[in-house]
Write an enzyme that holds these catalytic residues in place. Structure first.
Site, short mmCIF file in Angstrom:
data_model
loop_
_atom_site.label_atom_id
_atom_site.label_comp_id
_atom_site.label_asym_id
_atom_site.label_seq_id
_atom_site.Cartn_x
_atom_site.Cartn_y
_atom_site.Cartn_z
N GLU A 173 10.75 -43.52 56.04
CA GLU A 173 9.71 -42.49 55.91
C GLU A 173 8.81 -42.51 57.15
O GLU A 173 8.19 -43.52 57.45
CB GLU A 173 8.89 -42.75 54.65
CG GLU A 173 9.75 -42.60 53.39
CD GLU A 173 9.14 -43.32 52.18
OE1 GLU A 173 7.98 -43.72 52.24
OE2 GLU A 173 9.87 -43.48 51.18
N GLU B 198 12.93 -43.82 48.16
CA GLU B 198 13.43 -45.12 48.62
C GLU B 198 14.84 -45.41 48.10
O GLU B 198 15.69 -45.92 48.84
CB GLU B 198 12.49 -46.26 48.20
CG GLU B 198 11.19 -46.32 48.96
CD GLU B 198 10.15 -45.31 48.48
OE1 GLU B 198 10.40 -44.65 47.45
OE2 GLU B 198 9.11 -45.17 49.14
N PHE C 34 5.70 -50.22 53.00
CA PHE C 34 5.10 -51.34 52.26
C PHE C 34 6.18 -51.98 51.38
O PHE C 34 6.89 -51.28 50.66
CB PHE C 34 3.95 -50.85 51.37
CG PHE C 34 2.74 -50.44 52.16
CD1 PHE C 34 1.71 -51.34 52.40
CD2 PHE C 34 2.62 -49.15 52.67
CE1 PHE C 34 0.59 -50.96 53.13
CE2 PHE C 34 1.50 -48.76 53.39
CZ PHE C 34 0.48 -49.67 53.63
N ASP D 61 5.90 -53.43 48.78
CA ASP D 61 5.60 -53.15 47.38
C ASP D 61 6.46 -52.01 46.84
O ASP D 61 6.66 -51.90 45.63
CB ASP D 61 4.12 -52.79 47.25
CG ASP D 61 3.23 -53.76 48.01
OD1 ASP D 61 2.52 -54.55 47.38
OD2 ASP D 61 3.25 -53.73 49.26
N PHE D 62 6.97 -51.14 47.72
CA PHE D 62 7.76 -50.00 47.27
C PHE D 62 9.18 -50.39 46.87
O PHE D 62 9.97 -49.56 46.47
CB PHE D 62 7.83 -48.91 48.36
CG PHE D 62 6.48 -48.41 48.80
CD1 PHE D 62 5.33 -48.63 48.05
CD2 PHE D 62 6.36 -47.70 50.00
CE1 PHE D 62 4.08 -48.17 48.46
CE2 PHE D 62 5.12 -47.22 50.41
CZ PHE D 62 3.98 -47.46 49.65
N HIS E 111 -0.29 -52.47 47.51
CA HIS E 111 0.09 -52.43 48.93
C HIS E 111 -0.22 -53.75 49.64
O HIS E 111 -0.39 -53.78 50.85
CB HIS E 111 -0.66 -51.30 49.66
CG HIS E 111 -0.38 -49.94 49.13
ND1 HIS E 111 -0.99 -49.45 48.00
CD2 HIS E 111 0.46 -48.97 49.55
CE1 HIS E 111 -0.55 -48.23 47.76
NE2 HIS E 111 0.33 -47.91 48.69
#
Lengths: 342, 373
Positions: A29, A71, A94, A96-97, A140
């Site tokens: 992204e 993702e 991140f 976290d994704f 994040h």
């Protein structure tokens, strides 16, 4: 050789490998840098944190693929591209994704080599930023390397400085297995001398950033820097520490950790990931099992509490390990008195 | 200040040294020392080195404690006559420290000279070019696996009143990793190319180990370009070569396996630290570095022996000084036997393959005296 930031070191590793090998592509992204809307500006930002600046203009849209915000689809596409001959570097932004695409990593990429009887290779790198200290709040700021370390079939890299980042990323891109490459978001502006040429740092080989006689400190990622600060301060107080940067949590350089603990007899582990089932727990188990007789004091872990990362900066600072907490832990193991059994 | 008191200060062993650690005192307080006696071991980020007393006297005070890290120039001890009073010494220390901390703030901008990468007839070479003065410049040529850092303790000392150029041979340090055939002929052609590029007609060549053989080959091929030779443990004068070192240097890929290999280089094994091993590993990780080393080893040490015999070159060589460590474990000092009478040979006791690092002051003094003639 010149001073380069962590961000520049990573950019240079990507650039040099893309020049060297046409199979290397990057996707993710905004990796093309942000198109600047209708203004006609190309590569306005160089990605969310400026890491991929200039790559789109040098290598074009065929090799620098801006993806939709999905993702699961682009990490899956990257895994498939790797299995069929490309060497993709996918950016998850991140870490976290990863919740959105974990199946592609855990059940697909990590399993290809094993389930195809060694006939499939998956030269995939997934880059992501991790860690707290940026006031980026609970979704994040996580340090999820234990999650990946837990999964056989993945290699997990946590570079602790610009020099380390460049050499380890080039090694990751040339590796034929899926590699999770985790960049600490607070370190992007850290600078040090980094060679201009390409070089590789092998996986599974820890780096000793300090060498001492009294206490071994094992630290991961940005924690290495804090451990060095603490070690320098302790040195002036007459306590000498070995600081181990394992560089990769999978594979883990067990021998170096055990050798150093055998020499010092005391161990402090600094890990900023959530404390249950983290690397501090893993290394503690290793040392307790393999080097118990060498220990002169209980192992100490400098770790955060088992809570989400707080947003408020005072709470975030309280949450994170820091040099003062490491110093206190080292003094605690130094001051430990063995009580004789009755 | 009291003239009978000599301050002992943190020495500057190399261009890049800004601080050092007092690794250990070798003289107790109250002991009488002569000028040149070893006073203390000083540990830098590169190597540990003995610090020789600058004067005779009694070591009255150890100001720095063992393990203490201090800036270059900081007071580590006080030398004085036995009859100087303690009060005078205390006053001296207080005054020195006050002046030193005031001066240190002013000199904070004292950055060491940086090497630059330059184009030499199509090859990129890393060059460190310092000093000015009359007389032909010196070119420093390192050996197998070395780089300009091998001259850390010599470069500045030789560059008082003279231009001195150190450079990384191809395949080494920050230079191109393309070594062509890796032969002495190749490397000596690069030396001549460097002289051409820098506009130098003639130079003194100060060269170590395989670099010594490169220098001898340069005399053979381009005698008009070489004013004199100062060779430190040079290759080319005999068949023997420690292949365990050569092979180990090429293959060792971590500190633990590399440190024993590097220990062959020195008489005092304590000199080889983790930092030195780390610098070598950083170089070896560069793309092409290990392949270059393999090529150089294959070209120069075929079947475990030195390929080229350059003894005949010394029959007609320019003035030549040869310095060798008696306990060299890489190239035996016996290779310095039976050379033409005109050649000065200095064999240093208790010294390994790196006299320019292990006995830097002695080597610098000998080379300066040799060049002064």
């Amino acid at each position: 050789m010149s001073k380069k930031s962590y961000r520049q070191a990573i950019n240079e590793a990507l650039r040099l490998e893309m020049r060297r090998d046409p199979r290397v592509i990057i996707m993710g992204e905004d990796v093309a840098g942000g198109q600047g809307g209708t203004s006609g500006v190309v590569d306005a930002w160089g990605g969310v944190l400026g890491v991929t600046k200039g790559l789109y203009t040098e290598f074009g849209p065929e090799r620098v693929l801006d993806t939709p915000i999905t993702e699961a689809s682009y990490i899956g596409a990257a895994a498939g591209a790797a299995a069929t001959g490309l060497r993709p570097v996918a950016e998850l932004m991140f870490v976290d994704f990863v919740g959105c695409c974990l199946d592609q990593i855990m059940n697909q990429a990590a399993k290809f080599r094993y389930m195809f009887g060694g006939k499939a290779r998956t030269p995939l790198v997934i880059r992501a930023m991790f860690g707290a200290g940026f006031n980026a709040a609970a979704q994040h700021s996580q340090a999820l390397y234990p999650l990946f370390t837990h999964i056989p079939g993945l290699k997990v890299v946590i570079p602790s400085s610009p020099y380390e980042a460049k050499g380890l990323l080039i090694e990751a891109i040339r590796d034929d297995d899926p590699v999770i490459f985790l960049e600490h978001k607070v370190m992007y502006d850290d600078e040090e001398d980094v060679p201009d040429e390409s070089y590789t740092i092998p996986f599974g080989e820890a780096n000793l950033t300090r060498e001492g006689d009294d206490v071994t400190i094992v630290a991961f990622g940005r924690m290495v820097k804090l451990a060095n600060e603490a070690a320098d301060k302790l040195e002036r107080q007459g306590i000498s520490c070995t600081v181990i940067d394992p560089r990769t949590t999978s594979p883990l350089d067990r021998d170096t950790i055990l050798d150093c603990v055998a020499d010092t007899g005391r161990l402090v582990i600094v890990d900023e990931s959530s404390p249950r089932c983290n690397m501090a727990a893993d290394v503690s188990a290793l040392v307790a099992e393999e080097a118990f007789d060498a220990l002169k004091a209980p192992i100490r872990r400098v770790i955060p509490p088992h809570t989400p990362v707080p947003f408020a900066s005072v709470l975030e600072a309280l949450y994170l390990p820091d040099a003062a907490k490491i110093e206190a832990a080292v003094k605690a193991v130094m001051n430990h008195k063995v009580t004789e059994a009755a | 200040m009291n003239a009978s008191i000599t301050p002992i200060t943190m020495p500057k062993f190399g261009l890049a040294m800004t601080e050092g650690k007092l690794a250990g005192w070798m003289v107790r307080p109250g002991a009488t020392v002569r000028a040149g006696d070893d006073l203390a071991d000083i540990e830098t980020s590169k190597i540990t080195n003995a610090y020789e007393s600058p004067a005779a006297g009694v070591l009255r005070r150890q100001v720095a404690q063992e393990g203490e890290m201090l800036a270059v120039g900081a007071l580590i001890g006080v030398l004085a006559d036995a009859d100087t009073s303690d009060a005078d010494i205390d006053a001296f220390i207080a005054q020195f420290n006050a002046e030193f901390s005031a001066g240190a703030a002013e000199e904070a901008d004292d950055t060491p000279p940086e090497p630059s990468v330059m184009d030499v007839k199509g090859r990129s070479l890393r060059v460190l070019d310092i000093g000015h003065g009359e007389g032909d410049p010196i070119v420093l040529i390192h050996g197998f696996g070395g780089d300009i850092g091998n001259w850390l303790f010599n470069h500045a000392a030789l560059a008082t009143g003279r231009r001195v150029i150190a450079f990384d041979l191809p395949g080494h340090g920050g230079s191109t990793k393309d070594v062509g055939p890796g032969s002495l002929e190749f490397f000596s052609s690069v030396v001549v190319d460097l002289l051409d590029t820098l506009g130098i007609d003639r130079a003194h060549l100060v060269a170590h180990s395989l670099g010594g053989a490169v220098a001898l080959t340069t005399v053979k091929n381009a005698p008009s370009r070489v004013t004199s030779l100062a060779l430190v443990a040079p290759a080319g004068l005999g068949p023997d070569i420690n292949m365990e070192f050569i092979d180990g240097f090429i293959t060792a890929d971590r500190q633990k396996t590399l440190i024993p290999v590097l220990s062959y280089l020195v008489h005092d094994k304590g000199l080889i630290g983790r930092k030195m091993a780390d610098d070598v590993l950083r170089y070896k990780r560069l793309d092409g570095a290990v392949d270059a080393l393999r090529q150089v080893a294959a070209a120069n040490f075929t079947d475990g022996r030195q390929t080229d015999n350059l003894r005949p070159v010394l029959e007609t060589a320019p003035p030549t000084l040869i310095i060798w460590g008696k306990d060299d474990e890489i190239l035996p000092s016996s290779h310095a036997a039976n050379l033409p009478d005109a050649i000065t040979v200095e064999i240093l006791p208790d010294t390994g393959h790196m006299p320019q690092m292990e006995r830097s002051e002695e080597v610098n003094t000998k080379i300066r005296a040799f060049l002064a003639h």
